[in-house]
Design a protein around this motif. Sequence first.
Motif, mmCIF file in Angstrom:
data_model
loop_
_atom_site.group_PDB
_atom_site.id
_atom_site.type_symbol
_atom_site.label_atom_id
_atom_site.label_comp_id
_atom_site.label_asym_id
_atom_site.label_seq_id
_atom_site.Cartn_x
_atom_site.Cartn_y
_atom_site.Cartn_z
ATOM 1 N N ILE A 21 0.843 -1.202 0.000
ATOM 2 C CA ILE A 21 0.000 0.000 0.000
ATOM 3 C C ILE A 21 0.875 1.248 0.000
ATOM 4 C CG2 ILE A 21 -1.635 1.363 1.372
ATOM 5 C CD1 ILE A 21 -2.830 -1.359 2.303
ATOM 6 N N VAL A 22 1.874 1.262 0.865
ATOM 7 C CA VAL A 22 2.779 2.416 0.963
ATOM 8 C C VAL A 22 3.565 2.590 -0.337
ATOM 9 C CG1 VAL A 22 4.832 3.315 2.130
ATOM 10 C CG2 VAL A 22 2.943 2.357 3.475
ATOM 11 N N ARG A 23 4.045 1.478 -0.902
ATOM 12 C CA ARG A 23 4.782 1.557 -2.168
ATOM 13 C C ARG A 23 3.908 2.145 -3.264
ATOM 14 N NH1 ARG A 23 4.315 -0.554 -6.624
ATOM 15 N NH2 ARG A 23 2.761 -2.063 -5.908
ATOM 16 N N CYS A 24 2.696 1.623 -3.403
ATOM 17 C CA CYS A 24 1.776 2.100 -4.434
ATOM 18 C C CYS A 24 1.439 3.575 -4.222
ATOM 19 C CB CYS A 24 0.506 1.255 -4.417
ATOM 20 S SG CYS A 24 -0.726 1.749 -5.633
ATOM 21 N N ALA A 31 4.008 10.630 -8.818
ATOM 22 C CA ALA A 31 3.758 10.802 -10.249
ATOM 23 C C ALA A 31 2.615 11.774 -10.537
ATOM 24 C CB ALA A 31 3.459 9.445 -10.885
ATOM 25 N N GLU A 32 1.577 11.752 -9.694
ATOM 26 C CA GLU A 32 0.360 12.511 -10.000
ATOM 27 C C GLU A 32 0.099 13.675 -9.047
ATOM 28 O OE1 GLU A 32 -2.948 9.764 -10.460
ATOM 29 O OE2 GLU A 32 -1.541 8.159 -10.999
ATOM 30 N N GLY A 33 0.809 13.712 -7.923
ATOM 31 C CA GLY A 33 0.560 14.761 -6.932
ATOM 32 C C GLY A 33 -0.385 14.267 -5.850
ATOM 33 N N TYR A 34 -0.023 14.525 -4.620
ATOM 34 C CA TYR A 34 -0.798 14.039 -3.483
ATOM 35 C C TYR A 34 -2.266 14.445 -3.569
ATOM 36 C CZ TYR A 34 -2.436 13.725 1.373
ATOM 37 O OH TYR A 34 -3.163 13.460 2.508
ATOM 38 N N GLU A 35 -2.510 15.700 -3.938
ATOM 39 C CA GLU A 35 -3.880 16.212 -3.950
ATOM 40 C C GLU A 35 -4.739 15.597 -5.054
ATOM 41 O OE1 GLU A 35 -1.682 18.703 -6.916
ATOM 42 O OE2 GLU A 35 -1.258 17.710 -5.021
ATOM 43 N N ASN A 36 -4.093 14.977 -6.042
ATOM 44 C CA ASN A 36 -4.820 14.420 -7.180
ATOM 45 C C ASN A 36 -5.100 12.922 -7.068
ATOM 46 O OD1 ASN A 36 -4.776 16.938 -8.557
ATOM 47 N ND2 ASN A 36 -2.677 16.528 -9.230
ATOM 48 N N VAL A 37 -4.676 12.314 -5.978
ATOM 49 C CA VAL A 37 -4.808 10.860 -5.844
ATOM 50 C C VAL A 37 -5.722 10.527 -4.659
ATOM 51 C CG1 VAL A 37 -3.601 8.669 -5.522
ATOM 52 C CG2 VAL A 37 -2.483 10.538 -6.761
ATOM 53 N N ALA A 41 -8.333 5.564 -5.797
ATOM 54 C CA ALA A 41 -7.402 5.280 -6.891
ATOM 55 C C ALA A 41 -6.322 4.308 -6.443
ATOM 56 C CB ALA A 41 -6.778 6.578 -7.392
ATOM 57 N N ILE A 42 -5.880 4.455 -5.207
ATOM 58 C CA ILE A 42 -4.859 3.541 -4.679
ATOM 59 C C ILE A 42 -5.456 2.144 -4.506
ATOM 60 C CG2 ILE A 42 -3.364 3.062 -2.699
ATOM 61 C CD1 ILE A 42 -3.172 6.148 -2.362
ATOM 62 N N ALA A 43 -6.679 2.087 -3.974
ATOM 63 C CA ALA A 43 -7.358 0.798 -3.812
ATOM 64 C C ALA A 43 -7.538 0.108 -5.159
ATOM 65 C CB ALA A 43 -8.711 0.999 -3.135
ATOM 66 N N SER A 44 -7.948 0.881 -6.165
ATOM 67 C CA SER A 44 -8.155 0.328 -7.502
ATOM 68 C C SER A 44 -6.847 -0.199 -8.085
ATOM 69 C CB SER A 44 -8.746 1.398 -8.423
ATOM 70 O OG SER A 44 -8.874 0.921 -9.745
ATOM 71 N N GLU A 45 -5.768 0.552 -7.897
ATOM 72 C CA GLU A 45 -4.455 0.138 -8.396
ATOM 73 C C GLU A 45 -4.023 -1.185 -7.776
ATOM 74 O OE1 GLU A 45 -0.868 0.969 -10.656
ATOM 75 O OE2 GLU A 45 -2.768 2.050 -10.611
ATOM 76 N N LEU A 46 -4.377 -1.381 -6.514
ATOM 77 C CA LEU A 46 -4.002 -2.593 -5.788
ATOM 78 C C LEU A 46 -4.999 -3.729 -5.980
ATOM 79 C CD1 LEU A 46 -2.851 -0.870 -2.482
ATOM 80 C CD2 LEU A 46 -1.361 -2.065 -4.097
ATOM 81 N N GLY A 47 -6.143 -3.420 -6.599
ATOM 82 C CA GLY A 47 -7.160 -4.444 -6.813
ATOM 83 C C GLY A 47 -7.919 -4.814 -5.556
ATOM 84 N N VAL A 48 -8.105 -3.838 -4.663
ATOM 85 C CA VAL A 48 -8.867 -4.074 -3.430
ATOM 86 C C VAL A 48 -9.938 -2.997 -3.306
ATOM 87 C CG1 VAL A 48 -6.875 -5.123 -2.272
ATOM 88 C CG2 VAL A 48 -7.312 -2.674 -1.988
ATOM 89 N N THR A 49 -10.834 -3.167 -2.354
ATOM 90 C CA THR A 49 -11.858 -2.163 -2.115
ATOM 91 C C THR A 49 -11.308 -1.066 -1.207
ATOM 92 O OG1 THR A 49 -12.707 -3.269 -0.141
ATOM 93 C CG2 THR A 49 -13.641 -3.931 -2.277
ATOM 94 N N LEU A 63 -1.960 7.751 5.650
ATOM 95 C CA LEU A 63 -1.179 7.064 4.623
ATOM 96 C C LEU A 63 0.037 7.903 4.230
ATOM 97 C CD1 LEU A 63 -0.687 4.792 2.658
ATOM 98 C CD2 LEU A 63 -2.374 5.814 1.108
ATOM 99 N N LEU A 64 -0.142 9.210 4.138
ATOM 100 C CA LEU A 64 0.974 10.095 3.815
ATOM 101 C C LEU A 64 2.079 9.976 4.861
ATOM 102 C CD1 LEU A 64 2.188 12.350 2.045
ATOM 103 C CD2 LEU A 64 0.987 14.001 3.495
ATOM 104 N N MET A 65 1.690 9.925 6.138
ATOM 105 C CA MET A 65 2.685 9.797 7.195
ATOM 106 C C MET A 65 3.371 8.438 7.147
ATOM 107 S SD MET A 65 3.522 12.374 8.876
ATOM 108 C CE MET A 65 4.558 11.425 9.996
ATOM 109 N N GLN A 66 2.633 7.400 6.796
ATOM 110 C CA GLN A 66 3.266 6.086 6.649
ATOM 111 C C GLN A 66 4.289 6.115 5.515
ATOM 112 O OE1 GLN A 66 0.958 2.452 6.879
ATOM 113 N NE2 GLN A 66 -0.773 3.527 7.809
ATOM 114 N N CYS A 67 3.939 6.797 4.430
ATOM 115 C CA CYS A 67 4.877 6.956 3.321
ATOM 116 C C CYS A 67 6.106 7.738 3.777
ATOM 117 C CB CYS A 67 4.209 7.685 2.151
ATOM 118 S SG CYS A 67 2.910 6.750 1.312
ATOM 119 N N TYR A 68 5.877 8.774 4.571
ATOM 120 C CA TYR A 68 6.985 9.587 5.064
ATOM 121 C C TYR A 68 7.926 8.749 5.924
ATOM 122 C CZ TYR A 68 9.601 13.114 7.607
ATOM 123 O OH TYR A 68 10.617 13.843 8.160
ATOM 124 N N GLU A 69 7.356 7.974 6.834
ATOM 125 C CA GLU A 69 8.183 7.169 7.737
ATOM 126 C C GLU A 69 9.023 6.151 6.967
ATOM 127 O OE1 GLU A 69 5.168 5.737 10.322
ATOM 128 O OE2 GLU A 69 5.064 7.592 11.490
#
Length: 201
Positions: A21-24, A31-37, A41-49, A63-69
């Motif tokens: 999830i963090v990688r995706c 690639a698209e900007g935090y405000e645009n995602v 969209a992340i769930a769809s990319e991963l194939g989950v709800t 999720l942003l903080m998890q990405c930061y860490e």
Amino acid sequence: MKSISPFPTKQEMRDHKRREIVRCASEKFGAEGYENVPLEAIASELGVTKAALYTYVSSKNDLLMQCYEVGMVRLIGAVEEALDTPGKAADRLRIGLVTYVETMTRKDMQYLWNYIRPLLSPDDKRSVQTSRDQIDSLFRATLQQGVDDGSLRSDLDPKLASLVILGAINWVGIWFRTSGAQNSKEVARDVVSDALRGYLA
């Protein structure tokens, strides 16, 4: 008789899913900007709800903080490895700072410099400060080693020098654009060269 590898435990599976999830999210935010995602969209990319996603994150900010860490662990690790090379401290400092800039300007990292600050909760601020203190301590120690081995100015104050150097270099994460005239390696080389110019022996 060849042993059979055990199946992953529930916790190992959960950790793997969280990493995915963090990688995706990092790739899409970069690639698209935090405000645009949106989370959808992340769930769809991963194939989950989206509901499944909320098993691992409480909000988009979480999720942003998890990405930061995760990103800061990567950044600190890269700097530690770069500084752990033979040679004079000034040379190791240059290599460490170049690595710092090159890592922070990765597509899946740079957005963190743009979006983290306005979204921090009090607990998030403590986490961010802890990571930045780790980076500062690594470079501050190397600056002191440079004073000791004579490769940096003898009158240098490592604490102040680290604050000044990192203050300048951290802004690269704000203004750097891949569409610019220089790539990240060239920018890292030139910015670090300028940042260290007044500190070399």
